[in-house]
Design a protein around this motif. Structure first.
Motif, short mmCIF file in Angstrom:
data_model
loop_
_atom_site.label_atom_id
_atom_site.label_comp_id
_atom_site.label_asym_id
_atom_site.label_seq_id
_atom_site.Cartn_x
_atom_site.Cartn_y
_atom_site.Cartn_z
N PHE A 119 59.31 1.08 37.44
CA PHE A 119 60.78 1.43 37.81
C PHE A 119 61.64 1.15 39.51
N VAL A 120 60.60 0.16 39.88
CA VAL A 120 60.68 0.31 41.34
C VAL A 120 61.48 -1.12 41.19
N GLY A 121 60.44 -1.77 41.60
CA GLY A 121 60.05 -3.94 41.92
C GLY A 121 59.15 -4.07 41.99
N PRO A 122 59.06 -5.53 41.84
CA PRO A 122 57.95 -5.94 41.58
C PRO A 122 56.61 -6.02 42.88
N ASN A 123 57.26 -6.12 44.21
CA ASN A 123 56.10 -5.88 45.36
C ASN A 123 56.86 -5.31 46.30
N THR A 124 55.76 -4.96 47.52
CA THR A 124 56.67 -4.12 48.26
C THR A 124 57.45 -4.60 49.15
N GLN A 125 58.01 -5.49 49.12
CA GLN A 125 59.11 -5.81 49.69
C GLN A 125 60.39 -5.31 48.94
N SER A 126 60.31 -5.11 47.76
CA SER A 126 61.75 -5.00 46.96
C SER A 126 61.12 -3.48 46.85
N VAL A 127 60.10 -2.78 46.88
CA VAL A 127 59.77 -1.21 46.74
C VAL A 127 60.35 -0.56 48.36
N GLU A 128 60.67 -1.67 49.76
CA GLU A 128 61.43 -1.19 50.95
C GLU A 128 63.01 -1.54 50.52
N GLU A 129 63.05 -2.39 50.02
CA GLU A 129 64.17 -2.68 50.17
C GLU A 129 65.72 -1.94 48.78
N LYS A 130 65.02 -1.54 47.88
CA LYS A 130 65.82 -0.73 47.20
C LYS A 130 65.18 1.04 47.05
N LEU A 131 64.44 1.16 48.28
CA LEU A 131 63.48 2.58 47.55
C LEU A 131 63.50 3.84 49.19
N VAL A 132 62.83 2.70 49.91
CA VAL A 132 61.86 3.35 51.17
C VAL A 132 63.32 3.37 52.34
N ARG A 133 64.69 1.74 51.80
CA ARG A 133 66.09 1.69 53.19
C ARG A 133 66.63 2.59 52.51
N PRO A 134 67.06 2.91 51.55
CA PRO A 134 68.44 3.91 51.46
C PRO A 134 67.71 5.01 51.70
N VAL A 135 66.57 5.46 51.18
CA VAL A 135 66.66 6.99 51.09
C VAL A 135 66.30 7.49 52.30
N SER A 136 65.69 6.80 52.89
CA SER A 136 65.37 6.71 54.93
C SER A 136 66.69 6.81 55.42
N ARG A 137 67.63 5.93 55.20
CA ARG A 137 68.43 6.33 56.16
C ARG A 137 69.44 7.09 55.32
N THR A 138 69.72 7.72 54.17
CA THR A 138 70.10 9.25 54.37
C THR A 138 69.74 10.17 54.90
N LEU A 139 68.31 10.30 54.52
CA LEU A 139 67.74 12.07 55.20
C LEU A 139 67.24 12.05 56.36
N ILE A 140 67.96 10.17 57.17
CA ILE A 140 67.20 10.54 58.36
C ILE A 140 68.65 11.39 59.11
N ARG A 141 69.77 10.54 58.18
CA ARG A 141 70.73 10.97 58.71
C ARG A 141 71.09 12.17 58.88
N ASP A 142 70.55 12.86 58.27
CA ASP A 142 71.33 14.57 57.36
C ASP A 142 70.28 15.59 58.16
N VAL A 143 69.21 14.68 59.00
CA VAL A 143 68.52 15.50 60.04
C VAL A 143 69.33 15.40 61.25
N LEU A 144 69.45 13.73 61.69
CA LEU A 144 70.43 13.71 63.04
C LEU A 144 71.97 14.44 63.24
N ASN A 145 72.49 14.45 61.91
CA ASN A 145 73.70 14.99 62.37
C ASN A 145 73.89 16.34 62.55
N SER A 146 72.83 16.66 62.99
CA SER A 146 72.77 18.54 63.13
C SER A 146 72.46 19.34 64.66
N LEU A 147 72.64 17.35 65.25
CA LEU A 147 72.38 17.53 66.98
C LEU A 147 73.69 18.01 67.02
#
Length: 349
Positions: A123-151
């Motif tokens: 469902f994501v990608g064939p290697n670790t790099q693809s998992v980072e680019e397709k899943l970890v990076r976009p989700v992290s940027r979105t959720l961390i931004r949502d947490v920090l903009n409450s400050l």
């Protein structure tokens, strides 16, 4: 015809099997096999990953083999070119709750959950790099931004608040990514930057707050110094008062002793004088009677003892009025009493 095709496929598989190629996993890698032809097993991704540190043999044509690194990975998103996973400015940009633009450098420490490697391949990608680019990076940027903009803007200068928000962001990422086969170990918040004008305002305010804190500290230190000096002065005064009080008490004791001594001396003198006065009074009473006149006569006779007595009539003395008998009798008594220590014949004279 169908039997001929089947025979050819089986023959091809047998030939492929006879030429199996090795596939190895590293010490931190897991493998996922994909069966491209469903002859002896279901076609598709094998549900069980191949453990790390081993070598496996598969037919090269009808199987594909994919590797995933399960070691800890760091997704670095930084404003500095070349410092992050991507070249150029890759920091998180957002607005604070009070409306100021801010950028924050963020590092996400993550890893692949080994049992979920087949799911990631599907469902994501064939290697670790693809998992980072397709899943970890976009989700992290979105959720961390949502947490920090409450400050609020000033809260970003509080390390304790930033650390708490980083832990909150890590927990939120695990909530969404763990079911997808990704484990979040830590979220680190790096340098943050406001726009230049607001940065200058914040710096000026911080300098003013530091100056105020320093002045307050100096004032408190001076107040404490005065308090210590006052306590020391009180101690000196109290010591002096105690010494004066002790000295006064000593003087009072010495004065009381002298007073008592003088009082005793005065009482003794008074008693002595009273005794003398009493003796004089008693003597005076004794002399006031007949015995007193005899004592006077005795004293006169003692005064005339041993002295020749010549009576010379003069115009100043009238012998007719002098009681000579009485005088001679007194004289004889005195003479007799003085001769008691001599011969007994003196009394007849």
């Amino acid at each position: 015809m169908q039997s001929t095709i089947r025979f050819l496929l089986v023959s091809g598989f047998a030939l492929g099997a006879s030429g199996c190629t090795p596939h190895s996993t590293g010490s931190t890698e897991v493998g996922v096999r994909v069966a491209k032809v469903g002859l002896f097993e279901p076609k598709g991704v094998s549900p069980e990953p191949y453990p790390p540190g081993a070598t496996y043999f598969f037919a090269p044509v009808i199987n594909d083999f994919y590797l995933y690194d399960t070691a800890l990975q760091n997704l670095v998103m930084s404003r500095d070119a070349g410092a992050g996973n991507r070249y150029g400015d890759d920091a998180l940009y957002f607005k604070t709750i009070d409306g100021n633009d801010i950028s924050v450098d963020v590092t996400v420490a993550w890893s692949i959950d080994p049992p979920k490697a087949p799911y990631l391949l599907q469902f994501v990608g064939p290697n670790t790099q693809s998992v980072e680019e397709k899943l970890v990076r976009p989700v992290s940027r979105t959720l961390i931004r949502d947490v920090l903009n409450s400050l609020a803007s000033e809260q970003f200068y509080d390390a304790g608040i930033r650390f708490k928000k980083a832990e909150e962001a890590a927990a939120l990422l695990n909530h969404y990514l763990n079911p997808e086969g990704v484990l979040i170990s830590q979220v680190l918040l790096g340098e943050h930057r406001f726009n230049e004008r607001y940065e200058q305002i914040i710096r000026d305010k911080k300098v003013a707050e530091q100056d105020a804190a320093r002045l307050s500290s100096e004032t408190e230190a001076a107040r404490e110094q005065r308090r210590r000096e006052l306590e020391q002065a009180k101690g000196v005064v109290n010591q002096a008062m105690e010494e004066a009080r002790g000295e006064a008490q000593q003087k009072r004791i010495e004065a009381d002793a002298i007073y008592y001594q003088r009082q005793r001396e005065a009482e003794a003198i008074l008693a002595e004088q009273r005794a003398k006065a009493k003796g004089i009074a008693e003597r005076a009473r004794a002399l006031s009677g007949a015995g007193g006149r005899n004592i006077v006569k005795l004293k006169v006779a003692e005064a005339l003892k041993g002295k020749p007595i010549v009576f010379v009539p003069t115009g100043g003395m009238d012998l007719r009025t002098t009681d000579m008998n009485d005088l001679l009798q007194t004289y004889a008594v005195v003479k007799g009493s003085s001769g008691d220590g001599g011969a007994g014949g003196d009394s007849s004279q």
